[in-house]
Write a protein that holds these residues in place. Structure first.
Motif, PDB file in Angstrom:
ATOM      1  N   UNK A  41      10.137  19.989 -12.251  1.00  0.00           N
ATOM      2  CA  UNK A  41       9.493  19.904 -10.951  1.00  0.00           C
ATOM      3  C   UNK A  41      10.481  19.461  -9.887  1.00  0.00           C
ATOM      4  N   UNK A  42       9.982  19.275  -8.679  1.00  0.00           N
ATOM      5  CA  UNK A  42      10.834  18.885  -7.569  1.00  0.00           C
ATOM      6  C   UNK A  42      10.447  19.659  -6.331  1.00  0.00           C
ATOM      7  N   UNK A  43      11.134  19.394  -5.247  1.00  0.00           N
ATOM      8  CA  UNK A  43      10.836  20.069  -3.988  1.00  0.00           C
ATOM      9  C   UNK A  43      12.119  20.321  -3.229  1.00  0.00           C
ATOM     10  N   UNK A  44      12.128  21.402  -2.472  1.00  0.00           N
ATOM     11  CA  UNK A  44      13.248  21.719  -1.607  1.00  0.00           C
ATOM     12  C   UNK A  44      12.688  22.262  -0.304  1.00  0.00           C
ATOM     13  N   UNK A  45      13.130  21.689   0.809  1.00  0.00           N
ATOM     14  CA  UNK A  45      12.641  22.144   2.105  1.00  0.00           C
ATOM     15  C   UNK A  45      13.708  21.900   3.164  1.00  0.00           C
ATOM     16  N   UNK A  46      13.494  22.491   4.334  1.00  0.00           N
ATOM     17  CA  UNK A  46      14.396  22.309   5.466  1.00  0.00           C
ATOM     18  C   UNK A  46      13.790  21.311   6.439  1.00  0.00           C
ATOM     19  N   UNK A  47      14.583  20.319   6.835  1.00  0.00           N
ATOM     20  CA  UNK A  47      14.095  19.309   7.770  1.00  0.00           C
ATOM     21  C   UNK A  47      13.939  19.902   9.166  1.00  0.00           C
ATOM     22  N   UNK A  48      13.154  19.231   9.980  1.00  0.00           N
ATOM     23  CA  UNK A  48      13.013  19.632  11.379  1.00  0.00           C
ATOM     24  C   UNK A  48      14.338  19.421  12.114  1.00  0.00           C
ATOM     25  N   UNK A  49      14.425  19.970  13.316  1.00  0.00           N
ATOM     26  CA  UNK A  49      15.676  19.890  14.073  1.00  0.00           C
ATOM     27  C   UNK A  49      16.080  18.454  14.384  1.00  0.00           C
ATOM     28  N   UNK A  50      15.093  17.540  14.435  1.00  0.00           N
ATOM     29  CA  UNK A  50      15.424  16.139  14.681  1.00  0.00           C
ATOM     30  C   UNK A  50      15.663  15.352  13.393  1.00  0.00           C
ATOM     31  N   UNK A  51      15.681  16.053  12.227  1.00  0.00           N
ATOM     32  CA  UNK A  51      15.964  15.394  10.959  1.00  0.00           C
ATOM     33  C   UNK A  51      14.744  14.891  10.223  1.00  0.00           C
ATOM     34  N   UNK A  52      13.559  14.988  10.820  1.00  0.00           N
ATOM     35  CA  UNK A  52      12.350  14.499  10.146  1.00  0.00           C
ATOM     36  C   UNK A  52      11.889  15.501   9.095  1.00  0.00           C
ATOM     37  N   UNK A  53      11.165  14.991   8.074  1.00  0.00           N
ATOM     38  CA  UNK A  53      10.682  15.863   6.998  1.00  0.00           C
ATOM     39  C   UNK A  53       9.423  15.263   6.383  1.00  0.00           C
ATOM     40  N   UNK A  54       8.651  16.125   5.721  1.00  0.00           N
ATOM     41  CA  UNK A  54       7.469  15.727   4.958  1.00  0.00           C
ATOM     42  C   UNK A  54       7.431  16.501   3.650  1.00  0.00           C
TER      43      UNK A  54
END
Length: 610
Positions: A321-334
């Motif tokens: 399992x795990x997750x991979x995503x791209x952060x927002x332009x300001x570096x925030x993520x969920x």
């Protein structure tokens, strides 16, 4: 010449020719032999007909192993059992010659109704006997059950080489999966796991997997004898925000109905056993959200966030399992749908290189800025996780051989230590990026100096197999600020680190000997002789040495750093099991203490542990 003289000359010629041909035929006959034997079901005298027998060996021409068998051997080597390095190289040579159109000679047979086979015309010398039968494994070899049995034989012209092979039938596990209301769950992946060792730590491999049918039923077959764990894995953690759900979601559930593998009940299978009733009721738990921000002073760029299980005990990426995503332009993520547990959060961004920069700094192959932190998830959302992303830390050092700088043609294998070496999950690119130090070959100066640039935070170590060293050379110690860091991994964080001193010595000793059974007969090829370091250094995997026995029970190890050790000989042992303290506790009294001296050869005898 008279007619009488001519006839006498012809008669003499024919006699000479006949004698020459007879001698040539005798020489040819003397250089071939017969391999024969029987194949039975292990533990019985029941014959096994239809077993495919193939001979291979350098003694009868190049590549007597056929192409199909060579592919199978190489495919199975890492999954079912270990084969000798010579045998694996032979299989590689077969495929290389096949690509050139070179076909090997055929030495094959199929066992008859009595399980017997015979192959004649076999060149004398060493041979490898391979046996394969659908639905069967070979006996325990090299810590595993091979699908292709591999046994050595010595072919002579005087008498047939007799070989007896035992084979074990496949086993199976079957059961049903249901939800919390006992309704069957269809099309759910069911995994069978096997425990192994990685540098002494217990890890789990996927042996096989199947989907449940419309009644929730599953059956997984083709299993060798052993201990297994069964798990239903509907969802480990969400991989992107689009898959977010609310409330309870199904999670990995191990037989007989737990979420922690340490509480799972293993299924122990005998050869040919069809185990039924392995039923699982899948558990649901509440998922949470992890949110945070990547913080960096570097020029802006795309930021990737990866969530990985901490201290990963699974050796297969598609299960952890795990997750991979791209952060927002300001570096925030969920990250949504995260199940309870402990995770490592990695944040990375490419390091932008300025064009036409004079004397650019030394970088790894593909420089990245990386940050990481550990997160505990226990029933409630985790917020405000701030992760500092930096370009890494430079580690400088100097290498000496016998106290002097060495010509700069060495390769220093340097990479992750401890569990950082087993990053697993959906982000394959992350593992490749973090493995760059191992692939990187720093320039070594005339004074022995080197530099590993921009290392991300992790635990690292030098590996013992440094190439380009003289004979009997070994890694003696690694110092940082005058303190040894060789036995315990080098910890790199976001702060600058002191220089390293890599010390190589060339006064290594050697060990050779013979392994006997309780009957004082030399053991067959394939037993494992392991050199184990003293108790206070067993955390260092580079100090262990392993040697297989040959057909006469002989083994050798070279070079060996001088010091006190214990030698153990196992008939069969899982790789790296001897690095595990719990495993070794039951064998401590079976080892032979040895004291290896500099530049000297030690000869000893061992009794095999069955």
């Amino acid at each position: 010449m008279s007619r009488k003289t001519f006839l006498l000359a012809m008669l003499l010629f024919l006699v000479t020719l006949t004698t020459t041909l007879s001698l040539q035929n005798a020489a040819q006959i003397a250089s071939i032999g017969v391999v024969q034997g029987t194949v039975t079901r292990e533990g019985t005298t029941d014959p096994l007909p239809g077993v495919q027998i193939t001979l291979a060996g350098k003694g009868f021409g190049p590549n007597a192993l056929d192409e199909d068998s060579a592919r199978k051997v190489l495919d199975l080597a890492g999954r079912d059992a270990g084969y000798t390095s010579e045998f694996l190289q032979e299989a590689r040579d077969v495929l290389a010659n096949a690509a050139k159109g070179v076909k090997p000679p055929s030495f094959t047979a199929v066992t008859d109704s009595s399980g017997h086979f015979l192959i004649s015309g076999v060149p004398v010398g060493a041979a490898n006997v391979l046996a394969e039968l659908q639905g069967y494994f070979g006996s325990l070899q090299f810590g595993g059950y091979p699908r292709i049995v591999f046994l050595p034989a010595t072919v002579t012209a005087e008498k047939p080489a007799d070989v007896h092979i035992s084979m074990i039938p496949w086993s199976a596990i079957s059961g049903r999966v249901t939800d919390s209301s006992r309704k069957p769950i269809s099309n759910l992946q069911i995994f069978v796991l096997r425990s192994d060792y990685y540098e002494g730590k217990v890890v789990f491999h996927i042996v096989d997997k199947k989907n449940s049918d419309d009644r929730g039923a599953f059956r997984i077959f083709g299993l060798p004898p052993g201990e297994y764990f069964v798990v239903a894995s509907p969802l480990a953690v969400a991989r992107d925000a689009a898959s977010a759900v609310s409330g309870a979601v199904p999670v990995k559930t191990f037989y007989p109905g737990v979420t922690d593998i340490s509480q799972a009940v293993p299924i122990v299978l005998k050869g040919g056993e069809d185990r039924t009733g392995v039923d699982l009721q899948v558990i649901s738990e509440s998922a949470v959200v992890i949110s945070g921000k990547a913080i960096t002073s570097l020029p802006p760029g795309p930021i990737t966030v990866s969530l990985m299980p901490h201290n990963n005990i699974y050796a297969t990426a598609d299960f952890v399992g795990g997750a991979k995503l791209t952060a927002n332009s300001d570096g925030t993520f969920q990250i949504p749908n995260v199940m309870p547990g402990t995770y490592d959060l990695f944040v990375r961004m490419p390091i932008a290189e300025e064009a036409n920069t004079p004397n650019p700094p030394e970088r790894l192959i593909e420089p990245w800025a990386i940050g990481r932190t550990t997160v505990d998830v226990h029933g409630s959302n985790v917020s405000n996780v701030n992760i500092l992303v930096t370009s890494g830390v430079d580690i400088k050092g100097r290498i000496t051989v016998d106290g002097k700088p060495f010509p700069p043609d060495l390769h220093l294998p340097f990479g992750f230590g401890d569990t950082d070496g087993r990053i697993g999950g959906p982000d394959d690119e992350l593992g490749s990026i973090l493995a760059q130090p191992f692939r990187y070959s720093p320039r070594i100066g005339a004074d022995g100096s080197f530099l590993f640039p921009n290392l991300p935070p992790a635990r690292y170590r030098f590996y013992e197999a440094i190439s380009g060293l003289p004979e009997r050379a070994y890694l003696f110690d690694i110092l940082q600020d005058g303190k040894s860091v060789y036995d315990n991994d080098l910890v790199v964080d976001t702060q600058s680190a002191g220089p390293l001193e890599v010390i190589i010595k060339t006064d290594g000793g050697s060990i050779e000997g013979t392994v006997f059974g309780a009957d004082r007969k030399a053991v067959a090829a394939g037993s494992s002789v392991v050199l184990v370091p003293p108790q206070n250094r067993r955390q260092n995997p580079e100090l262990y040495k392993v040697s297989p026995t040959d057909a006469q029970g002989h083994f050798s190890m070279n070079p060996v750093p001088p010091g006190l050790y214990a030698l153990f000989a196992w008939e069969n042992v899982k790789p790296d099991a001897y690095m595990n303290a719990d495993f070794m506790r039951q064998y401590e009294g079976r080892g032979v203490p040895v004291n290896v001296s500099a530049n000297l050869k030690l000869t000893t005898e061992l009794v095999v542990i069955p």
